[in-house]
Write an enzyme that holds these catalytic residues in place. Structure first.
Site, PDB file in Angstrom:
ATOM      1  CE  LYS A 198       7.436   4.544 -10.403  1.00 18.13           C
ATOM      2  NZ  LYS A 198       6.692   5.770 -10.164  1.00 18.13           N
ATOM      3  CD  GLU A 232       2.640   3.333  -2.142  1.00 23.67           C
ATOM      4  OE1 GLU A 232       1.694   3.911  -2.696  1.00 23.67           O
ATOM      5  OE2 GLU A 232       2.796   2.110  -2.156  1.00 23.67           O
ATOM      6  CG  HIS A 256       6.037  -1.851  -8.187  1.00 20.35           C
ATOM      7  ND1 HIS A 256       5.659  -2.142  -9.471  1.00 20.35           N
ATOM      8  CD2 HIS A 256       4.971  -1.248  -7.620  1.00 20.35           C
ATOM      9  CE1 HIS A 256       4.414  -1.739  -9.669  1.00 20.35           C
ATOM     10  NE2 HIS A 256       3.969  -1.196  -8.561  1.00 20.35           N
TER      11      HIS A 256
HETATM   12  C1  BG6 Z   1       0.871   0.242  -7.737  1.00 22.81           C
HETATM   13  C2  BG6 Z   1       0.322  -0.318  -6.455  1.00 22.81           C
HETATM   14  O1  BG6 Z   1       1.305  -0.784  -8.585  1.00 22.81           O
HETATM   15  O2  BG6 Z   1       1.959   1.101  -7.451  1.00 22.81           O
HETATM   16  C3  BG6 Z   1      -0.075   0.796  -5.530  1.00 22.81           C
HETATM   17  O3  BG6 Z   1      -0.808  -1.115  -6.747  1.00 22.81           O
HETATM   18  C4  BG6 Z   1       1.058   1.759  -5.317  1.00 22.81           C
HETATM   19  O4  BG6 Z   1      -0.490   0.299  -4.266  1.00 22.81           O
HETATM   20  C5  BG6 Z   1       1.625   2.208  -6.649  1.00 22.81           C
HETATM   21  O5  BG6 Z   1       0.562   2.872  -4.599  1.00 22.81           O
HETATM   22  C6  BG6 Z   1       2.876   3.037  -6.465  1.00 22.81           C
HETATM   23  O6  BG6 Z   1       3.208   3.592  -7.689  1.00 22.81           O
HETATM   24  P1  BG6 Z   1       3.962   4.987  -7.764  1.00 22.81           P
HETATM   25  O7  BG6 Z   1       4.275   5.170  -9.210  1.00 22.81           O
HETATM   26  O8  BG6 Z   1       3.011   6.005  -7.219  1.00 22.81           O
HETATM   27  O9  BG6 Z   1       5.167   4.853  -6.913  1.00 22.81           O
END
Ligand code: BG6
Length: 503
Positions: A198, A232, A256
């Site tokens: 990102k 989220e 992450h």
């Molecule tokens: C993924 C997870 O690695 O990352 C998901 O498995 C999560 O659960 C996603 O929703 C979030 O990614 P982003 O790019 O939408 O923030």
């Protein structure tokens, strides 16, 4: 000045996507490859081979891709689409049938012949499949010889892109890594953590190490605490079959969140090479203080949103355990510390959850209060502090909060913000190739591009993985000591938190 040549791939290249009919290929990989193609950074000799179980012809695969790309986030012309579709080929196969890999191999040889006499194209093998298929795929890649680079004109490298999750704990991750390591050299393995690609996250090191005003205060003397938030709004109802066996800690914290923490906390790497950067990220993860028995109640919160049991009951496919009273967490909050001189005593909070009040990802660095506050209001007010925010998404950017005197006769202070927003770039900068298309690349575009160029900075190394699992496995060891709280969908997490969620 970078030249266009530096930002293109020139040697013949073939990407094989295992599991091309799946969600990831539809949502991320095909759109990303289409975008790279339109940017003009891919070689003219380029093929995408989709490998999956469906009985499809090349034509049916192209129709599928056309439907997928209809929803592409960027406007495209019919001509651009036709040019891209020409690059697509389909190879039917079962992941557990060796003969299908042998057929695939012959197909790749034929495709290379189309590129020209004696051409051996680079092969990028992308495993866009659920991890339970990894062992059988590794075995068949090895037995069919697909893991071995061909010999001919051109570079002819073979590389593997693997999606997370990489294991469930230290032991399973080690085991998987050993299987991978038996087939490929570390330089051929690209373990995806898409957060590392990102733009805002890639910016952390530039921001920290290219501005002299921040690095001197980037330590325990000035920083009070760091908060990493990964919120989220969506629940996991539609992917309960995957999620219930994983949980939030393994899903996003192990990968992450710890990668973000590593970038914020790491020491200056010796140069910009991927080995140096990955080594420093690993060092941070290794310096995470492991929780001891009996301490988790003060440092960990785990919770599940109310209604999760219904998601389990309505799962599209029965869950492996057949259980309905799942204890899987959809929310985690962790307070941790680093055993390094730079960060001694500074708490790092990680908060991650599904079905929360909003979707946003931020890193907040809170600085300590000033010693002699000038112009502070009289009375028992807190001394003001500064805050630096990396907004990963949405509204990507960076903000510094500071204090200023409000104009007028009263000696009053107000909080103000210096900010930079990524949308300033969207029309102008971020061109990969100096091409006419100037858009900020999606994380998957960056990942595919970097892997084709053999650049590993945006991928997790084997050692980083071991270090992150070491910490997560230590948390998991005492996990059950922490009661599983509940929270309302669309709310701000459970009632008892280490740190309240305030926005
Ligand atoms: C993924 C997870 O690695 O990352 C998901 O498995 C999560 O659960 C996603 O929703 C979030 O990614 P982003 O790019 O939408 O923030």
């Amino acid at each position: 000045m970078p030249t266009k040549k530096n930002f293109t791939i020139t040697t013949p290249t073939t990407i094989v996507i295992f599991g091309v009919t799946g969600d990831l290929a539809q949502k991320k990989l095909l759109p990303a490859l289409f975008d790279l193609h339109r940017r003009g950074v891919l070689p003219s000799k380029f093929h995408i081979v989709g490998f999956a179980r469906r009985e499809w012809s090349d034509e049916q695969f192209r129709e599928f891709a056309t439907t997928v790309l209809k929803h592409d986030r960027h406007h495209h012309t019919a001509r651009e689409l036709t040019a891209f579709l020409r690059k697509l080929t389909y190879a039917r196969g079962n992941f557990d049938t060796l003969a299908d890999y042998q057929t695939l191999k012959r197909r790749l040889v034929e495709l290379d012949k189309k590129f020209g006499q004696n051409i051996c194209s680079n092969k990028l093998l992308h495993l866009a499949v659920p991890p339970e298929y990894y062992p059988v795929i590794f075995k068949n890649l090895s037995h069919s010889g697909l893991s071995i680079a061909c010999v001919g004109e051109g570079e002819g490298w073979t590389r593997l892109l693997v999606e997370k999750p990489f294991g469930r704990d230290s032991a399973t991750a080690r085991n998987m890594d050993a299987q991978l390591g038996a087939l490929f050299d570390e330089s051929q393995i690209f373990r995806i953590d898409h957060y590392l690609a990102k733009e805002t996250i890639q910016n952390i090191l530039t921001f920290r190490f290219s501005n002299s005003i921040f690095e001197p205060v980037w330590n325990a003397r000035y920083v009070e605490r760091v908060e990493i938030e990964l919120f989220e709004a969506e629940s996991v109802a539609h992917r309960i079959n995957f999620f219930d066996g994983v949980g939030e800690l393994r899903d996003v914290v192990q990968s992450h969140a710890l990668q973000m923490l590593a970038l914020v906390a790491m020491e200056q790497p010796q140069g910009m090479g991927s080995a140096a950067i990955r080594r420093e990220r690993e060092r941070v993860m290794r310096s995470l203080a492991l929780p001891a028995a009996g301490t988790l109640l003060d440092t960990v919160v785990r919770a599940q949103y109310r209604g999760y049991a219904d998601d389990v009951k309505n799962a599209p496919a029965p869950l492996p355990s057949g259980k309905t009273a799942s204890q899987t967490e959809t929310f985690v909050q962790i307070k941790t510390q680093l055993k390094s001189r730079r960060w001694r005593g500074v708490p790092f909070y990680i908060t991650a959850g599904k079905a929360l009040h909003r979707s946003k990802v931020k890193i907040k660095v809170y600085f300590k209060q000033t010693k002699g506050c000038f112009n502070c209001p009289a009375g028992p007010h807190e001394h003001p502090r500064n805050l630096l925010v990396f907004r990963i998404q949405p509204q990507e950017g960076i903000a510094v909060h500071f204090w200023a005197k409000r104009p007028g006769f009263k000696n009053e202070m107000v909080s103000k913000e210096l900010r930079f927003d990524y949308h300033e770039f969207s029309d102008a900068a971020a061109s990969l190739a100096g091409s006419r298309r100037e858009r900020i690349p999606d994380a998957y575009e960056t990942l595919l591009f970097r892997a084709m160029r053999g650049e590993q900075t945006n991928f997790a190394s084997s050692r980083e993985l071991a270090a992150s699992w070491r910490y997560i496995t230590a948390v998991l060891k005492h996990w059950k000591q922490v009661p599983l709280q509940t929270y309302q969908k669309g709310g701000k997490g459970p009632k008892n938190l280490l740190l309240k969620i305030n926005n």
